[in-house]
Motif scaffolding. Structure first.
Motif, PDB file in Angstrom:
ATOM      1  N   PRO A   1     -42.075  27.722  86.273  1.00  0.00           N
ATOM      2  CA  PRO A   1     -42.729  27.138  85.444  1.00  0.00           C
ATOM      3  C   PRO A   1     -41.784  26.744  84.243  1.00  0.00           C
ATOM      4  O   PRO A   1     -40.949  27.088  83.927  1.00  0.00           O
ATOM      5  N   ARG A   2     -42.167  25.640  83.482  1.00  0.00           N
ATOM      6  CA  ARG A   2     -41.734  25.495  82.228  1.00  0.00           C
ATOM      7  C   ARG A   2     -42.268  26.366  81.098  1.00  0.00           C
ATOM      8  O   ARG A   2     -41.473  26.592  79.991  1.00  0.00           O
ATOM      9  N   ILE A   3     -43.441  26.550  81.176  1.00  0.00           N
ATOM     10  CA  ILE A   3     -44.167  27.326  79.939  1.00  0.00           C
ATOM     11  C   ILE A   3     -45.096  28.415  80.618  1.00  0.00           C
ATOM     12  O   ILE A   3     -45.603  28.258  81.581  1.00  0.00           O
ATOM     13  N   VAL A   4     -44.801  29.635  79.955  1.00  0.00           N
ATOM     14  CA  VAL A   4     -45.662  30.958  80.252  1.00  0.00           C
ATOM     15  C   VAL A   4     -46.467  31.273  79.310  1.00  0.00           C
ATOM     16  O   VAL A   4     -45.765  31.897  78.335  1.00  0.00           O
ATOM     17  N   PHE A   5     -47.576  31.314  79.480  1.00  0.00           N
ATOM     18  CA  PHE A   5     -48.533  32.053  78.611  1.00  0.00           C
ATOM     19  C   PHE A   5     -48.660  33.699  79.025  1.00  0.00           C
ATOM     20  O   PHE A   5     -49.050  33.870  80.190  1.00  0.00           O
ATOM     21  N   VAL A   6     -48.388  34.438  77.833  1.00  0.00           N
ATOM     22  CA  VAL A   6     -48.422  35.931  78.425  1.00  0.00           C
ATOM     23  C   VAL A   6     -49.615  36.815  77.462  1.00  0.00           C
ATOM     24  O   VAL A   6     -49.437  36.648  76.110  1.00  0.00           O
ATOM     25  N   GLY A   7     -50.590  37.184  78.272  1.00  0.00           N
ATOM     26  CA  GLY A   7     -51.628  37.748  77.554  1.00  0.00           C
ATOM     27  C   GLY A   7     -51.843  39.126  77.758  1.00  0.00           C
ATOM     28  O   GLY A   7     -52.836  39.445  78.545  1.00  0.00           O
TER      29      GLY A   7
ATOM     30  N   ASN B   1     -45.176  22.267  84.131  1.00  0.00           N
ATOM     31  CA  ASN B   1     -46.019  23.171  84.779  1.00  0.00           C
ATOM     32  C   ASN B   1     -46.242  24.707  83.973  1.00  0.00           C
ATOM     33  O   ASN B   1     -45.243  25.006  83.181  1.00  0.00           O
ATOM     34  N   LEU B   2     -47.171  25.100  84.408  1.00  0.00           N
ATOM     35  CA  LEU B   2     -47.681  26.367  83.395  1.00  0.00           C
ATOM     36  C   LEU B   2     -47.773  27.555  84.432  1.00  0.00           C
ATOM     37  O   LEU B   2     -48.037  27.492  85.644  1.00  0.00           O
ATOM     38  N   PHE B   3     -47.666  28.884  83.859  1.00  0.00           N
ATOM     39  CA  PHE B   3     -48.060  29.888  84.621  1.00  0.00           C
ATOM     40  C   PHE B   3     -48.616  30.979  83.414  1.00  0.00           C
ATOM     41  O   PHE B   3     -48.507  31.124  82.286  1.00  0.00           O
ATOM     42  N   LEU B   4     -49.745  31.703  84.124  1.00  0.00           N
ATOM     43  CA  LEU B   4     -50.592  32.581  83.308  1.00  0.00           C
ATOM     44  C   LEU B   4     -50.257  34.004  83.410  1.00  0.00           C
ATOM     45  O   LEU B   4     -50.634  34.101  84.798  1.00  0.00           O
ATOM     46  N   LEU B   5     -49.808  34.896  82.803  1.00  0.00           N
ATOM     47  CA  LEU B   5     -49.391  35.973  82.974  1.00  0.00           C
ATOM     48  C   LEU B   5     -50.165  36.942  82.319  1.00  0.00           C
ATOM     49  O   LEU B   5     -50.099  37.116  81.036  1.00  0.00           O
TER      50      LEU B   5
END
Length: 269
Positions: free
Chosen positions: A171-177, A115-119
């Motif tokens: 989450p296992r993976i977090v994208f940070v923008g 699962n992912l998280f978008l931050l």
């Protein structure tokens, strides 16, 4: 046991040095494979994707350099870095853009059940990006999005809210923008308590993914002209960065690469 072949701490022969910046000589598929394997084993990590402007800041601001040594993968998101690596005879195989990784890694995460998280991103951009990823990859698990307010980095309460939101989503993976170096500083903060999570700084990628900002045609991406497309879209914001700062630095980068190439040749002789 999970191989640590490509980590920053391994001193692997596939890690090169460009003007003092460590860079991993990987293809995008190799980077994705490594992240997925590590995340599946509940081993966290950190990916930095420097472009030309980030390398300029890396050289100008010594306080930024430590984060590159802490990162597990440093991959070139900028054709000038790839060209320079080839000039100095330590070639990077390809450019690995954060705006491409958000898709390739999401596809692999969907296939692996991670699962992912978008931050971060502009207001609404993370939600729009999440919607597009769900459309492209049915069954993908996105456990949350969060858009912190302007000035969050100076507010301990906001930092705590961000940390709590990410931790609760598991989450296992977090994208940070959030742009460089704000996103990297936030990642460094979050990793203190979320050491089993993979974090990737992806800059403006949420806006690309959501369609808020149109990305350059593929031929411009491959030929190193994507910056011209971005400049045409946001001339007021990007003219000083691209024209006044990055172009002169590119000349310095290429000169350094050529000097190192001939210096290495002289030492061998």
């Amino acid at each position: 046991m999970l191989s640590k072949t490509f980590t920053a701490k391994s001193n692997d022969s596939r890690r090169i040095n460009l003007m003092g910046m460590p860079l991993d000589a990987l293809r995008e598929s190799e980077a994705v494979k490594h992240i997925i394997e590590a995340a599946s084993a509940h081993q966290g990590g950190w990916v930095i994707t420097p472009n030309l402007d980030q390398m300029r800041l890396f050289c100008a601001r010594p306080e930024l350099r430590e984060m590159y040594q802490q990162a597990d993968l440093v991959v070139a998101d900028g054709m000038p870095l790839v060209w320079a690596s080839r000039l100095q005879k330590t070639p990077l195989p390809e450019r690995i853009a954060g705006s491409s990784l958000i898709f390739s890694l999401s596809a692999a995460a969907a296939a692996s059940g991670l699962n992912l998280f978008l931050l971060g991103g502009n207001p609404g951009a993370a939600d729009g990006a999440a919607e597009e990823l769900r459309r492209r990859y049915p069954g993908i698990s996105i456990s949350g999005t969060y858009c912190p307010p302007i000035g969050f980095e100076k507010d301990p309460n906001q930092l705590r809210l961000i940390q709590d939101a990410v931790a609760a989503a598991r989450p296992r993976i977090v994208f940070v923008g959030l742009g460089f170096p704000k996103q990297e500083k936030l990642i460094g903060h979050l990793r203190k308590t979320l050491s089993d999570v993979w974090f990737l700084g992806v800059g403006v990628s949420f806006s690309f993914a959501s369609g808020e900002v149109k990305r350059a045609p593929r031929w411009m991406q491959k030929s190193g002209l994507e910056w011209m497309h971005r400049l045409a879209q946001e001339p007021g914001r990007l003219f000083s960065r691209y024209i006044l700062h990055d172009l002169p630095f590119a000349a310095r980068l290429f000169s350094s690469a050529i000097l190192r190439r001939f210096s290495s040749r002289t030492k061998r002789n």
